[in-house]
Enzyme design. Structure first.
Site, short mmCIF file in Angstrom:
data_model
loop_
_atom_site.label_atom_id
_atom_site.label_comp_id
_atom_site.label_asym_id
_atom_site.label_seq_id
_atom_site.Cartn_x
_atom_site.Cartn_y
_atom_site.Cartn_z
N GLU A 1 36.01 47.97 41.03
CA GLU A 1 36.88 46.85 41.41
C GLU A 1 38.26 47.36 41.82
O GLU A 1 39.29 46.84 41.37
CB GLU A 1 36.99 45.84 40.25
CG GLU A 1 35.71 45.10 39.97
CD GLU A 1 35.88 43.95 38.97
OE1 GLU A 1 36.86 43.98 38.20
OE2 GLU A 1 35.04 43.05 38.96
N GLU A 48 27.89 42.26 39.41
CA GLU A 48 28.19 41.76 38.07
C GLU A 48 28.01 40.24 38.09
O GLU A 48 28.94 39.51 38.46
CB GLU A 48 29.63 42.08 37.65
CG GLU A 48 29.90 43.54 37.35
CD GLU A 48 31.28 43.78 36.70
OE1 GLU A 48 32.05 42.82 36.52
OE2 GLU A 48 31.57 44.95 36.41
#
Ligand SMILES: *[C@@H]1O[C@H](CO)[C@@H](O)[C@H](O)[C@H]1NC(C)=O
Ligand SMILES: *[C@@H]1O[C@H](CO)[C@@H](O)[C@H](O)[C@H]1NC(C)=O
Ligand SMILES: *[C@@H]1O[C@H](CO)[C@@H](O)[C@H](O)[C@H]1NC(C)=O
Ligand SMILES: *[C@@H]1O[C@H](CO)[C@@H](O)[C@H](O)[C@H]1NC(C)=O
Ligand SMILES: *[C@@H]1O[C@H](CO)[C@@H](O)[C@H](O)[C@H]1NC(C)=O
Ligand SMILES: *[C@@H]1O[C@H](CO)[C@@H](O)[C@H](O)[C@H]1NC(C)=O
Length: 659
Positions: free
Chosen positions: A184, A264
């Site tokens: 991320e 995710e």
């Protein structure tokens, strides 16, 4: 003749090498024409679950991976926490609980492909997002950038890691199909493309240019901007949604062709101390998953099993410092203890629509309520510091955990006053929480708790020459997310001042106990025992048949819990929401098990009948939370408690025992 022999031998070698390649190795790639992954030339879609080997006892890896396969998943995703493997620079550990190679081989045994998130940064609500604390010994180091102070150790580590894991790549006969670059990164303000390129090139050089590399970012164009590279496959992550096509449309802005991937998909969420336990409705998880799978998307459930932040491995978050509790249950399909939940069964049913289910679901492990174990006061920390076995380090101004090379847990700072004074001790540099004891004329005169980002960080004192102050500073977990990751130095990080003048000459001692240590029982008692100051307590649990169990800490306030040589983590039932700590059966043995606690604030031992811990057969991670402690009330309680124990001390004298 000779030439023909050579040709013959070469041909044989060629055939053998083709044959070996065919039987032992496979291919894994992206098919951009058909918007899919391809494994050995056939379209492949993964239904994956996250499990972190660092959060599940190694003896249970097989059980948990078995249950993941039995739910119909064909892949797992795991993080590599760098700090778990390189505790000190250049000292690597890939054994026992850190034996990631064995963990991945067990996954392969269950036909689970592996999506590897190799870091170096992982977030994961893990201490410092997986970065080793020794990096912080270099002032001004900028994590997650091309800062040479950061990139040099990263380079060395990635070489070590990729060398270790290369044989486990799918093309080499192992389970690893894809490798994630960073984590991320688009959520991190630095936006250093050269750093991402460095990590990409490192992976390509070490693993080969044919390995599928990918990045993961939030499903917003803003995140994808700084988190992606044109030639590394961009994936997104997001939780519950009933319109997944919209979420995946964001991925399509970066990857117009290729497989849809949610790296995710949140089956639950994380907790913080002092906040209500998070849950995510099972029906919503099942429905969202179904909709994504119907689109043909690849999905990784984060988490499939959360596990436990044993020891000191939890992370913390900002703004306003908030630490992650010991349990990382995450409301996932498999509970913290690996139990089958209703969410597991619903997910199983959804997956069965897409993947034929071939395996029976293994049962949950047995849990046992061993009942109450009386705990006994051993010594205060003040007594312990007077023990000659403790050798402190001296300095003019206080040293940080990192300067001391004692990165986790606690450091005790001691300063002796060289003249009488009255005023305010300023402790605003405390990271993260301090327990202060002032010894005035050989008696405890002040006990105080100082907490970062939570109220006043000064303590009024009146001292004589020879008085001393002990300040136990707790590292509650380094920040794992966002720009504050560069603000992760622990201990007394600025001078302690009295009336604005820095106190000079400190002694400091790092301590990280385990219950096999006996050094904590002092031979003399210089300051009488206190149930309302940091102290050690010990007890013995007798076990006939080891089974999983839970430590119920509801009588206690805050501290650290050990059984035998295992650091089970932090307890803080007065803050909540977690009240009980998970004990895997492999941490127990037949016969006597030695329990050690460091209670930092207030033990329930004024009354001997409440001075115990209890072993229960059910978890309790959703207890009431105390977000707003009334500190004045607490101080009054503490004062009263101290008066009472001074009286009881006389009654119980001779009660405490030595091991
Ligand atoms: C992939 O797409 C190509 C071109 O559209 C097609 O010829 C091929 O059959 C497809 N492969 C599979 C496995 O579907
Ligand atoms: C893994 O897959 C192979 C080949 O399909 C199969 O023979 C084997 O039984 C599978 N193993 C498990 C544990 O399901
Ligand atoms: C502590 O005070 C001394 C003397 O003023 C100063 O040199 C030093 O930098 C200070 N340390 C910190 C961490 O602020
Ligand atoms: C426990 O502490 C003792 C004494 O310091 C040490 O020798 C031992 O290695 C420690 N055990 C573990 C598991 O950390
Ligand atoms: C100690 O606690 C028990 C159980 O809570 C209670 O019955 C008893 O009265 C208490 N004794 C004292 C001296 O407070
Ligand atoms: C905590 O979780 C248990 C088990 O899921 C549930 O029965 C109970 O109602 C929950 N308690 C709270 C306060 O949410």
């Amino acid at each position: 003749m000779a030439a023909r022999t050579v040709v013959f031998i070469c041909t044989v070698i060629l055939i053998i090498s083709i044959f070996i390649k065919d039987v032992s190795a496979g291919t894994f790639a992206i098919d951009y024409d058909n918007d899919t992954f391809v494994k050995d030339g056939k379209p492949f879609r993964y239904i994956s679950g996250s499990i972190h080997y660092s959060r599940v006892p190694a003896q249970y890896w097989d059980d948990r991976l078995h249950k993941i396969a039995a739910a119909g998943l064909n892949a797992i995703q795991t993080y590599i926490p760098w700090n778990f493997h390189e505790a000190e620079e250049g000292q690597y550990d890939f054994s026992d609980q850190r034996d990631v190679v064995t963990f991945l081989q067990i996954a392969q045994k269950y036909n689970l492909s592996v999506i590897l998130r190799s870091g170096p940064y992982i977030c994961g609500e893990w201490e410092f997002g997986g970065l080793p604390a020794w990096l912080l010994r270099q002032p001004g180091l900028k994590v997650r950038t091309m800062d040479p102070k950061f990139i040099k150790p990263v380079d060395t580590w990635m070489t070590k890691l990729y060398t270790t894991l290369k044989p486990l790549l799918y093309k080499n006969g192992g389970p690893i199909i894809t490798v994630q670059i960073e984590n991320e990164y688009g959520s991190y303000p630095a936006c250093d493309y050269n750093y991402l390129r460095f990590l990409r090139d490192k992976a390509r050089t070490m693993l080969g240019s044919d390995v599928v590399l990918f990045t993961t970012d939030g499903d917003g164009d803003g995140y994808l901007k700084c988190g992606t590279l044109p030639d590394v496959y961009a994936t997104v992550d997001f939780g519950i949604t009933y319109t997944p096509a919209k979420n995946f449309a964001i991925q399509r802005h970066k990857e117009p062709k290729g497989p849809l991937v949610n790296s995710e998909f949140y089956t639950g969420w994380l907790d913080h101390w002092g906040e209500k336990h998070s849950t995510t409705a099972t029906a919503a998880v099942a429905k969202s998953l179904d909709l994504m799978l119907a689109l043909g998307a690849n999905v990784n459930m984060y988490m499939f099993e959360g596990g436990t932040n044993f020891g000191f491995w939890n992370g913390a978050e900002f703004p306003s410092y908030k630490a992650i509790p010991t349990s990382y249950d995450y409301d996932a399909p498999l509970s913290e203890a690996g139990d089958i939940t209703d969410k597991y069964m619903k997910v199983w049913q959804v997956i069965a629509k897409y993947n034929p289910v071939t395996m029976d679901v293994p049962p949950s492990t047995l849990k046992k309520a061993y009942g109450k174990v009386p705990m006994r006061f051993a010594s205060t920390l003040v007594d312990h510091m007077d023990n000659s076995a403790v050798i402190p380090l001296s300095s003019v101004y206080p040293l940080t955990f990192e300067q001391l090379g004692h990165y986790y847990g606690f450091v005790v700072y001691k300063h002796v006053f060289r003249m009488a004074a009255t005023g305010n001790l300023d402790l605003s540099g405390v990271r993260d929480r301090a327990y202060l004891t002032l010894i005035h004329n050989a008696e405890v005169s002040v006990n105080a708790v100082i907490e970062r980002d939570n109220g006043n960080m000064t303590v009024p004192v009146s001292v004589s020459t020879g008085d001393y102050v002990l300040i136990i500073v707790e590292n509650q977990g380094r920040i794992n997310y966002g720009n504050h990751m560069n603000d992760n130095v622990k201990g007394l990080t600025t001078n302690v001042t009295l009336n604005n003048k820095p106190l000079e000459v400190w002694e400091q001692t790092g301590f990280s106990y385990n219950a096999s240590q006996q050094v904590l029982f002092p031979t003399k008692t210089s300051v009488s025992k206190g149930y309302s100051m940091p102290s050690f307590y010990a007890g013995i649990l007798v076990v006939d048949e080891p089974q999983d169990t839970y430590f119920d800490m509801s009588q206690w306030t805050k501290g650290q819990l050990y059984i035998n040589s295992h650091n089970l983590g932090r307890y803080w039932p007065k803050k909540g929401p977690q009240v009980r700590l998970y004990v895997p059966k492999y941490y127990l043995s037949r016969g006597e098990n030695f329990i050690l606690m460091i209670e930092l604030e207030q033990a329930p031992c004024l009354n001997i009948s409440t001075c115990y811990v209890e072993f229960m057969d059910k978890p309790l991670i959703n207890g009431t939370v105390d977000g707003a402690e009334d500190s004045s009330e607490k101080q009054a309680d503490t004062f009263l408690a101290r008066m009472i124990w001074l009286l009881l001390d006389l009654l119980y004298s001779g009660w405490e025992w030595l091991i």
